[in-house]
Motif scaffolding. Structure first.
Motif, PDB file in Angstrom:
ATOM      1  N   GLY A   9       0.810  -1.212   0.000  1.00  0.00           N
ATOM      2  CA  GLY A   9       0.000   0.000   0.000  1.00  0.00           C
ATOM      3  C   GLY A   9       0.842   1.259   0.000  1.00  0.00           C
ATOM      4  N   ARG A  10       1.898   1.268   0.806  1.00  0.00           N
ATOM      5  CA  ARG A  10       2.804   2.429   0.851  1.00  0.00           C
ATOM      6  C   ARG A  10       3.486   2.623  -0.495  1.00  0.00           C
ATOM      7  N   ILE A  11       3.944   1.534  -1.086  1.00  0.00           N
ATOM      8  CA  ILE A  11       4.644   1.621  -2.372  1.00  0.00           C
ATOM      9  C   ILE A  11       3.702   2.127  -3.454  1.00  0.00           C
ATOM     10  N   LEU A  12       2.490   1.596  -3.509  1.00  0.00           N
ATOM     11  CA  LEU A  12       1.518   2.062  -4.504  1.00  0.00           C
ATOM     12  C   LEU A  12       1.181   3.532  -4.294  1.00  0.00           C
ATOM     13  N   VAL A  54      10.573  -2.610  -7.107  1.00  0.00           N
ATOM     14  CA  VAL A  54      10.895  -1.839  -5.908  1.00  0.00           C
ATOM     15  C   VAL A  54      11.565  -2.798  -4.930  1.00  0.00           C
ATOM     16  N   TYR A  55      12.717  -2.365  -4.412  1.00  0.00           N
ATOM     17  CA  TYR A  55      13.527  -3.182  -3.514  1.00  0.00           C
ATOM     18  C   TYR A  55      13.602  -2.520  -2.151  1.00  0.00           C
ATOM     19  N   GLU A  56      13.579  -3.342  -1.111  1.00  0.00           N
ATOM     20  CA  GLU A  56      13.727  -2.837   0.253  1.00  0.00           C
ATOM     21  C   GLU A  56      15.106  -3.237   0.770  1.00  0.00           C
ATOM     22  N   PHE A  57      15.794  -2.274   1.398  1.00  0.00           N
ATOM     23  CA  PHE A  57      17.119  -2.489   1.957  1.00  0.00           C
ATOM     24  C   PHE A  57      17.117  -2.140   3.439  1.00  0.00           C
ATOM     25  N   ASP A  58      18.218  -2.438   4.099  1.00  0.00           N
ATOM     26  CA  ASP A  58      18.338  -2.110   5.521  1.00  0.00           C
ATOM     27  C   ASP A  58      18.274  -0.608   5.753  1.00  0.00           C
ATOM     28  N   ASP A  59      18.865   0.161   4.819  1.00  0.00           N
ATOM     29  CA  ASP A  59      18.898   1.608   4.994  1.00  0.00           C
ATOM     30  C   ASP A  59      19.148   2.293   3.647  1.00  0.00           C
ATOM     31  N   TYR A  60      19.127   3.592   3.687  1.00  0.00           N
ATOM     32  CA  TYR A  60      19.323   4.418   2.494  1.00  0.00           C
ATOM     33  C   TYR A  60      20.656   4.113   1.808  1.00  0.00           C
ATOM     34  N   ASP A  61      21.722   4.009   2.590  1.00  0.00           N
ATOM     35  CA  ASP A  61      23.047   3.788   2.009  1.00  0.00           C
ATOM     36  C   ASP A  61      23.109   2.484   1.216  1.00  0.00           C
ATOM     37  N   VAL A  81      16.175   3.153 -18.655  1.00  0.00           N
ATOM     38  CA  VAL A  81      16.080   2.880 -17.222  1.00  0.00           C
ATOM     39  C   VAL A  81      15.941   4.187 -16.462  1.00  0.00           C
ATOM     40  N   VAL A  82      15.047   4.186 -15.493  1.00  0.00           N
ATOM     41  CA  VAL A  82      14.916   5.293 -14.555  1.00  0.00           C
ATOM     42  C   VAL A  82      14.975   4.674 -13.172  1.00  0.00           C
ATOM     43  N   THR A  83      15.778   5.254 -12.302  1.00  0.00           N
ATOM     44  CA  THR A  83      15.920   4.706 -10.951  1.00  0.00           C
ATOM     45  C   THR A  83      16.017   5.843  -9.946  1.00  0.00           C
ATOM     46  N   THR A  84      15.490   5.600  -8.760  1.00  0.00           N
ATOM     47  CA  THR A  84      15.566   6.583  -7.688  1.00  0.00           C
ATOM     48  C   THR A  84      15.431   5.869  -6.356  1.00  0.00           C
ATOM     49  N   VAL A  85      15.883   6.532  -5.301  1.00  0.00           N
ATOM     50  CA  VAL A  85      15.826   5.978  -3.948  1.00  0.00           C
ATOM     51  C   VAL A  85      14.932   6.872  -3.101  1.00  0.00           C
ATOM     52  N   ASN A  86      14.107   6.222  -2.282  1.00  0.00           N
ATOM     53  CA  ASN A  86      13.260   6.923  -1.323  1.00  0.00           C
ATOM     54  C   ASN A  86      13.423   6.192   0.010  1.00  0.00           C
ATOM     55  N   GLY A  87      14.244   6.737   0.886  1.00  0.00           N
ATOM     56  CA  GLY A  87      14.519   6.075   2.166  1.00  0.00           C
ATOM     57  C   GLY A  87      15.238   4.763   1.936  1.00  0.00           C
ATOM     58  N   ASP A  88      14.663   3.678   2.436  1.00  0.00           N
ATOM     59  CA  ASP A  88      15.281   2.358   2.271  1.00  0.00           C
ATOM     60  C   ASP A  88      14.735   1.608   1.050  1.00  0.00           C
ATOM     61  N   PHE A 113       7.640   8.593  -7.158  1.00  0.00           N
ATOM     62  CA  PHE A 113       8.322   7.825  -6.122  1.00  0.00           C
ATOM     63  C   PHE A 113       9.328   8.693  -5.358  1.00  0.00           C
ATOM     64  N   ALA A 114       9.985   9.574  -6.073  1.00  0.00           N
ATOM     65  CA  ALA A 114      10.978  10.458  -5.465  1.00  0.00           C
ATOM     66  C   ALA A 114      10.347  11.651  -4.758  1.00  0.00           C
ATOM     67  N   GLY A 115       9.054  11.867  -4.992  1.00  0.00           N
ATOM     68  CA  GLY A 115       8.376  12.987  -4.358  1.00  0.00           C
ATOM     69  C   GLY A 115       8.393  14.254  -5.168  1.00  0.00           C
ATOM     70  N   ARG A 116       8.837  14.153  -6.443  1.00  0.00           N
ATOM     71  CA  ARG A 116       8.831  15.329  -7.322  1.00  0.00           C
ATOM     72  C   ARG A 116       7.461  15.456  -7.955  1.00  0.00           C
ATOM     73  N   GLU A 117       7.049  16.665  -8.177  1.00  0.00           N
ATOM     74  CA  GLU A 117       5.751  16.918  -8.816  1.00  0.00           C
ATOM     75  C   GLU A 117       5.929  17.081 -10.310  1.00  0.00           C
TER      76      GLU A 117
END
Length: 117
Positions: A9-12, A54-61, A81-88, A113-117
């Motif tokens: 739900g959060r990802i969608l 969408v992949y989940e990691f331990d942290d942003y780094d 390809v388009v890629t971006t990180v949002n938190g983990d 996903f990145a929060g850009r409008e």
């Protein structure tokens, strides 16, 4: 995929796909294990060439490190390809070059996903 099912739900919502009846859950490509991710989830649309993972990691780094590895892989493919990180969370979106509709879709999804409008 149990972890990602809980975050679906959060990802969608991040992707602004909560009201898209055509989005289908599928396997992430590449698999979570290939990126040392905790888990992953994929989405696509019937009859379209756009695919997102969408992949989940331990942290942003850790997510940024995997993003850098994926960008190296992307240079070896014929895909846009388009890629971006949002938190983990790491978004990896692909589409065939020349498929304008799919390219617009992945660009818009990455922006959301990145929060850009």
């Amino acid at each position: 995929m149990a972890r990602m099912t809980a975050q679906r739900g959060r990802i969608l919502a991040l992707l602004r796909l909560t009201n898209d009846p055509d989005v289908q859950e599928t396997d992430a490509v590449p698999a979570a294990e290939d990126l040392d991710a905790l888990d992953a989830i994929g989405f696509d649309w019937d009859g379209e060439q756009a695919h997102i993972s969408v992949y989940e990691f331990d942290d942003y780094d850790d997510a940024v490190e995997a993003q850098e590895r994926l960008q190296g892989y992307a240079a070896q493919t014929d895909l846009a390809v388009v890629t971006t990180v949002n938190g983990d969370l790491l978004l990896w979106a692909t589409a065939p070059n020349g498929d304008e509709g799919a390219l617009r879709r992945i660009d818009g999804l990455a922006s959301s996903f990145a929060g850009r409008e």
